[in-house]
Design a protein around this motif. Structure first.
Motif, PDB file in Angstrom:
ATOM      1  N   LEU A  38      36.312  25.718  45.873  1.00  0.00           N
ATOM      2  CA  LEU A  38      35.517  26.335  44.937  1.00  0.00           C
ATOM      3  C   LEU A  38      34.544  27.381  45.838  1.00  0.00           C
ATOM      4  CD1 LEU A  38      34.030  26.896  42.194  1.00  0.00           C
ATOM      5  CD2 LEU A  38      32.357  24.823  42.810  1.00  0.00           C
ATOM      6  N   ALA A  39      34.309  26.950  46.795  1.00  0.00           N
ATOM      7  CA  ALA A  39      33.324  27.811  48.060  1.00  0.00           C
ATOM      8  C   ALA A  39      34.121  29.089  48.276  1.00  0.00           C
ATOM      9  CB  ALA A  39      32.890  27.035  49.057  1.00  0.00           C
ATOM     10  N   ARG A  40      35.612  29.017  48.548  1.00  0.00           N
ATOM     11  CA  ARG A  40      36.334  29.989  48.806  1.00  0.00           C
ATOM     12  C   ARG A  40      36.556  30.849  47.705  1.00  0.00           C
ATOM     13  NH1 ARG A  40      37.924  33.340  52.631  1.00  0.00           N
ATOM     14  NH2 ARG A  40      40.106  33.628  52.706  1.00  0.00           N
ATOM     15  N   LEU A  41      36.670  30.408  46.299  1.00  0.00           N
ATOM     16  CA  LEU A  41      36.606  31.253  45.226  1.00  0.00           C
ATOM     17  C   LEU A  41      35.404  31.881  44.947  1.00  0.00           C
ATOM     18  CD1 LEU A  41      38.827  28.616  42.788  1.00  0.00           C
ATOM     19  CD2 LEU A  41      39.386  30.759  43.961  1.00  0.00           C
ATOM     20  N   ALA A  42      34.448  31.313  45.076  1.00  0.00           N
ATOM     21  CA  ALA A  42      33.047  31.910  44.904  1.00  0.00           C
ATOM     22  C   ALA A  42      32.893  33.026  45.828  1.00  0.00           C
ATOM     23  CB  ALA A  42      31.935  30.753  45.254  1.00  0.00           C
ATOM     24  N   GLU A  43      33.255  32.720  47.095  1.00  0.00           N
ATOM     25  CA  GLU A  43      33.216  33.952  48.102  1.00  0.00           C
ATOM     26  C   GLU A  43      33.870  35.175  47.659  1.00  0.00           C
ATOM     27  OE1 GLU A  43      34.967  35.092  52.517  1.00  0.00           O
ATOM     28  OE2 GLU A  43      34.776  32.986  51.843  1.00  0.00           O
ATOM     29  N   GLY A  59      44.600  38.650  39.719  1.00  0.00           N
ATOM     30  CA  GLY A  59      43.154  38.723  39.022  1.00  0.00           C
ATOM     31  C   GLY A  59      42.081  38.732  40.135  1.00  0.00           C
ATOM     32  N   ILE A  60      41.991  37.675  40.911  1.00  0.00           N
ATOM     33  CA  ILE A  60      40.871  37.461  42.275  1.00  0.00           C
ATOM     34  C   ILE A  60      41.220  38.727  43.155  1.00  0.00           C
ATOM     35  CG2 ILE A  60      40.275  36.236  43.947  1.00  0.00           C
ATOM     36  CD1 ILE A  60      41.178  33.640  42.511  1.00  0.00           C
ATOM     37  N   TRP A  61      42.451  39.421  43.401  1.00  0.00           N
ATOM     38  CA  TRP A  61      42.517  40.289  44.361  1.00  0.00           C
ATOM     39  C   TRP A  61      42.139  41.442  43.831  1.00  0.00           C
ATOM     40  CZ3 TRP A  61      43.048  41.691  49.000  1.00  0.00           C
ATOM     41  CH2 TRP A  61      43.425  42.783  49.473  1.00  0.00           C
ATOM     42  N   GLU A  62      42.126  41.821  42.462  1.00  0.00           N
ATOM     43  CA  GLU A  62      41.735  43.091  41.970  1.00  0.00           C
ATOM     44  C   GLU A  62      39.972  42.932  42.022  1.00  0.00           C
ATOM     45  OE1 GLU A  62      42.942  44.051  38.155  1.00  0.00           O
ATOM     46  OE2 GLU A  62      45.130  43.954  38.575  1.00  0.00           O
ATOM     47  N   VAL A  63      39.425  41.885  41.921  1.00  0.00           N
ATOM     48  CA  VAL A  63      38.092  41.670  42.109  1.00  0.00           C
ATOM     49  C   VAL A  63      37.595  41.686  43.564  1.00  0.00           C
ATOM     50  CG1 VAL A  63      36.103  39.961  42.006  1.00  0.00           C
ATOM     51  CG2 VAL A  63      37.940  39.996  40.279  1.00  0.00           C
ATOM     52  N   VAL A  64      38.502  41.424  44.454  1.00  0.00           N
ATOM     53  CA  VAL A  64      38.238  41.681  45.924  1.00  0.00           C
ATOM     54  C   VAL A  64      38.002  42.917  46.392  1.00  0.00           C
ATOM     55  CG1 VAL A  64      39.044  41.211  48.337  1.00  0.00           C
ATOM     56  CG2 VAL A  64      39.172  39.473  46.711  1.00  0.00           C
ATOM     57  N   ILE A  65      39.242  43.817  45.803  1.00  0.00           N
ATOM     58  CA  ILE A  65      39.349  45.239  46.286  1.00  0.00           C
ATOM     59  C   ILE A  65      38.271  46.259  45.220  1.00  0.00           C
ATOM     60  CG2 ILE A  65      41.415  44.708  47.223  1.00  0.00           C
ATOM     61  CD1 ILE A  65      42.736  46.302  44.648  1.00  0.00           C
ATOM     62  N   SER A  66      37.985  45.772  44.194  1.00  0.00           N
ATOM     63  CA  SER A  66      37.266  46.545  43.404  1.00  0.00           C
ATOM     64  C   SER A  66      35.667  46.521  43.467  1.00  0.00           C
ATOM     65  CB  SER A  66      37.419  46.343  41.830  1.00  0.00           C
ATOM     66  OG  SER A  66      36.633  46.726  41.078  1.00  0.00           O
ATOM     67  N   GLU A  67      34.869  47.809  43.313  1.00  0.00           N
ATOM     68  CA  GLU A  67      33.757  47.838  43.370  1.00  0.00           C
ATOM     69  C   GLU A  67      33.060  47.631  42.013  1.00  0.00           C
ATOM     70  OE1 GLU A  67      32.636  51.496  45.188  1.00  0.00           O
ATOM     71  OE2 GLU A  67      33.525  51.025  47.263  1.00  0.00           O
ATOM     72  N   ALA A  68      33.847  47.776  40.992  1.00  0.00           N
ATOM     73  CA  ALA A  68      33.387  47.436  39.489  1.00  0.00           C
ATOM     74  C   ALA A  68      32.901  46.215  39.380  1.00  0.00           C
ATOM     75  CB  ALA A  68      34.406  47.904  38.586  1.00  0.00           C
ATOM     76  N   PRO A  69      32.115  46.010  38.394  1.00  0.00           N
ATOM     77  CA  PRO A  69      31.585  44.597  38.122  1.00  0.00           C
ATOM     78  C   PRO A  69      32.502  43.603  37.709  1.00  0.00           C
ATOM     79  CG  PRO A  69      29.973  45.881  37.319  1.00  0.00           C
ATOM     80  CD  PRO A  69      31.148  46.766  37.832  1.00  0.00           C
ATOM     81  N   LEU A  70      32.595  42.432  37.655  1.00  0.00           N
ATOM     82  CA  LEU A  70      33.751  41.568  37.349  1.00  0.00           C
ATOM     83  C   LEU A  70      34.069  41.554  35.675  1.00  0.00           C
ATOM     84  CD1 LEU A  70      35.863  39.297  37.872  1.00  0.00           C
ATOM     85  CD2 LEU A  70      33.914  37.665  37.564  1.00  0.00           C
ATOM     86  N   GLU A  71      32.954  41.705  35.128  1.00  0.00           N
ATOM     87  CA  GLU A  71      33.124  41.691  33.680  1.00  0.00           C
ATOM     88  C   GLU A  71      33.756  43.141  33.173  1.00  0.00           C
ATOM     89  OE1 GLU A  71      32.984  40.481  29.825  1.00  0.00           O
ATOM     90  OE2 GLU A  71      32.465  39.264  31.637  1.00  0.00           O
ATOM     91  N   MET A  72      33.507  44.130  33.858  1.00  0.00           N
ATOM     92  CA  MET A  72      34.308  45.511  33.746  1.00  0.00           C
ATOM     93  C   MET A  72      35.539  45.284  33.754  1.00  0.00           C
ATOM     94  SD  MET A  72      33.564  48.503  32.806  1.00  0.00           S
ATOM     95  CE  MET A  72      31.915  48.975  32.861  1.00  0.00           C
ATOM     96  N   LYS A  73      36.134  44.704  34.969  1.00  0.00           N
ATOM     97  CA  LYS A  73      37.449  44.384  35.230  1.00  0.00           C
ATOM     98  C   LYS A  73      38.171  43.738  34.201  1.00  0.00           C
ATOM     99  CE  LYS A  73      39.178  45.686  38.098  1.00  0.00           C
ATOM    100  NZ  LYS A  73      39.979  47.104  38.360  1.00  0.00           N
ATOM    101  N   ARG A  74      37.378  42.507  33.487  1.00  0.00           N
ATOM    102  CA  ARG A  74      37.936  41.815  32.660  1.00  0.00           C
ATOM    103  C   ARG A  74      37.896  42.634  31.255  1.00  0.00           C
ATOM    104  NH1 ARG A  74      38.178  36.652  30.518  1.00  0.00           N
ATOM    105  NH2 ARG A  74      37.422  36.383  28.246  1.00  0.00           N
ATOM    106  N   MET A  75      37.229  43.612  30.925  1.00  0.00           N
ATOM    107  CA  MET A  75      37.296  44.418  29.733  1.00  0.00           C
ATOM    108  C   MET A  75      38.568  45.397  29.829  1.00  0.00           C
ATOM    109  SD  MET A  75      33.357  45.253  29.128  1.00  0.00           S
ATOM    110  CE  MET A  75      33.587  46.408  27.586  1.00  0.00           C
ATOM    111  N   GLU A  76      38.566  45.724  31.191  1.00  0.00           N
ATOM    112  CA  GLU A  76      39.702  46.869  31.362  1.00  0.00           C
ATOM    113  C   GLU A  76      41.009  46.007  31.069  1.00  0.00           C
ATOM    114  OE1 GLU A  76      39.276  48.291  35.218  1.00  0.00           O
ATOM    115  OE2 GLU A  76      37.741  49.564  34.798  1.00  0.00           O
ATOM    116  N   LYS A  77      41.290  44.902  31.620  1.00  0.00           N
ATOM    117  CA  LYS A  77      42.410  43.862  31.403  1.00  0.00           C
ATOM    118  C   LYS A  77      42.664  43.780  29.861  1.00  0.00           C
ATOM    119  CE  LYS A  77      44.542  43.224  35.254  1.00  0.00           C
ATOM    120  NZ  LYS A  77      45.734  43.389  35.509  1.00  0.00           N
ATOM    121  N   GLN A  78      41.740  43.570  29.089  1.00  0.00           N
ATOM    122  CA  GLN A  78      41.762  43.173  27.691  1.00  0.00           C
ATOM    123  C   GLN A  78      42.318  44.420  27.094  1.00  0.00           C
ATOM    124  OE1 GLN A  78      37.745  41.830  26.843  1.00  0.00           O
ATOM    125  NE2 GLN A  78      38.325  39.566  27.134  1.00  0.00           N
ATOM    126  N   VAL A  79      41.822  45.556  27.362  1.00  0.00           N
ATOM    127  CA  VAL A  79      42.170  46.828  26.737  1.00  0.00           C
ATOM    128  C   VAL A  79      43.617  46.956  26.910  1.00  0.00           C
ATOM    129  CG1 VAL A  79      41.874  49.336  26.727  1.00  0.00           C
ATOM    130  CG2 VAL A  79      39.798  47.895  26.791  1.00  0.00           C
TER     131      VAL A  79
END
Length: 218
Positions: free
Chosen positions: A157-162, A192-212
Motif C-alpha cells: 500500500l505504501a508503494r502504491l501510495a508513492e 494505469g499506474i504507470w500513466e499516473v507516474v509519468i503524467s503531470e495531469a491530476p489523477l482524476e483527469m487521467k481517469r476522465m480521459e480513459k473513460q472518454v
C-alpha cells in the motif's frame, strides 16, 4: 554552405583576375609599380587570388589588402564592397547552420537519453507492480477485485501510495477501474499506474480521459 562558399570564392577569384591581375595598372605601358607589387603579392593568379580571398572569410586584416588597391584604382571599390557583403552573408549562414545543426543533434541525443531513462524506469516500476498484483490476486483469477485490494499489505500500500499519491486502497481501485467492471486485470493495473507516474495531469483527469476513450471505442 561550405561548398557555396568555395564557389563564391572561385567566382570572385575569377573576377579578381580580370579586374586586378590583368588590370592596365598591373600590366602594359601604364603599369604602376605599387599596383604591380600588390598584385604580385595578393593576386598573382587565380589560385593566389582565391588564397587571398580566404582572408575575407575571417576578415583577417583585410584592410591592408583592399585599401591600397582602391587608393590606386577606385573602380575596384564596388568589387571589394560586394565581396565583403556576400562573403559576410555566406559566413553568417554557415555559422548559423553549424549552430542549428549542433543544437538539433544535441536535442536528438537528449530525446534519446530521456527515452532510455524512461524505458529503464518503466521496466523497474512495472516489475514491482506485477509483483504487487500477484500478491493482491489471492484467488489466482488474473484479476483483482475491490475485496482483494482492501487486503493489501501495508508495504504494498505504501508503494502504491508513492506512485499514485492516494492512501485509500479503495480509491486506488476506483481510479484504476476505468471501465467500472469491478475488476482490474494486470494490464489495467500496471498501465494505469504507470500513466499516473509519468503524467503531470491530476489523477482524476487521467481517469476522465480513459473513460472518454472507452466511450469512443464502444
Amino acid at each position: 554552405t561550405t561548398f557555396l562558399l568555395v564557389v563564391i570564392l572561385y567566382i570572385f577569384g575569377c573576377i579578381a583576375v580580370e579586374m586586378i591581375t590583368l588590370n592596365p595598372k598591373a600590366i602594359g605601358p601604364d603599369a604602376d609599380e605599387n599596383f604591380q607589387a600588390l598584385v604580385a603579392e595578393y593576386f598573382p593568379s587565380l589560385g593566389g587570388a582565391m588564397l587571398t580571398l580566404l582572408a575575407f572569410v575571417s576578415f583577417d586584416n583585410i584592410v591592408t589588402i583592399y585599401k591600397p588597391l582602391i587608393n590606386l584604382d577606385w573602380m575596384l571599390l564596388p568589387y571589394f564592397t560586394l565581396l565583403i557583403l556576400v562573403v559576410g552573408i555566406v559566413l553568417a549562414n554557415l555559422v548559423t547552420a553549424v549552430i542549428v545543426n549542433s543544437a538539433l543533434e544535441q536535442a536528438q541525443q537528449d530525446k534519446a537519453l530521456v527515452k532510455t531513462v524512461e524505458a529503464a524506469k518503466k521496466k523497474k516500476v512495472v516489475k514491482d507492480l506485477r509483483k504487487i498484483f500477484q500478491r493482491l490476486d489471492t484467488d489466482g483469477s488474473g484479476k483483482v477485485s475491490t475485496e482483494e485490494i482492501q487486503e493489501v499489505e501495508q508495504e504494498d500500500l505504501a508503494r502504491l501510495a508513492e506512485f499514485m499519491a492516494i492512501q485509500d486502497p479503495v480509491e486506488i481501485f476506483n481510479a484504476l477501474d476505468v471501465d467500472e467492471s469491478g475488476e482490474i486485470d494486470i494490464d489495467e493495473f500496471c498501465d494505469g499506474i504507470w500513466e499516473v507516474v509519468i503524467s503531470e495531469a491530476p489523477l482524476e483527469m487521467k481517469r476522465m480521459e480513459k473513460q472518454v476513450e472507452n466511450m469512443q471505442t464502444v
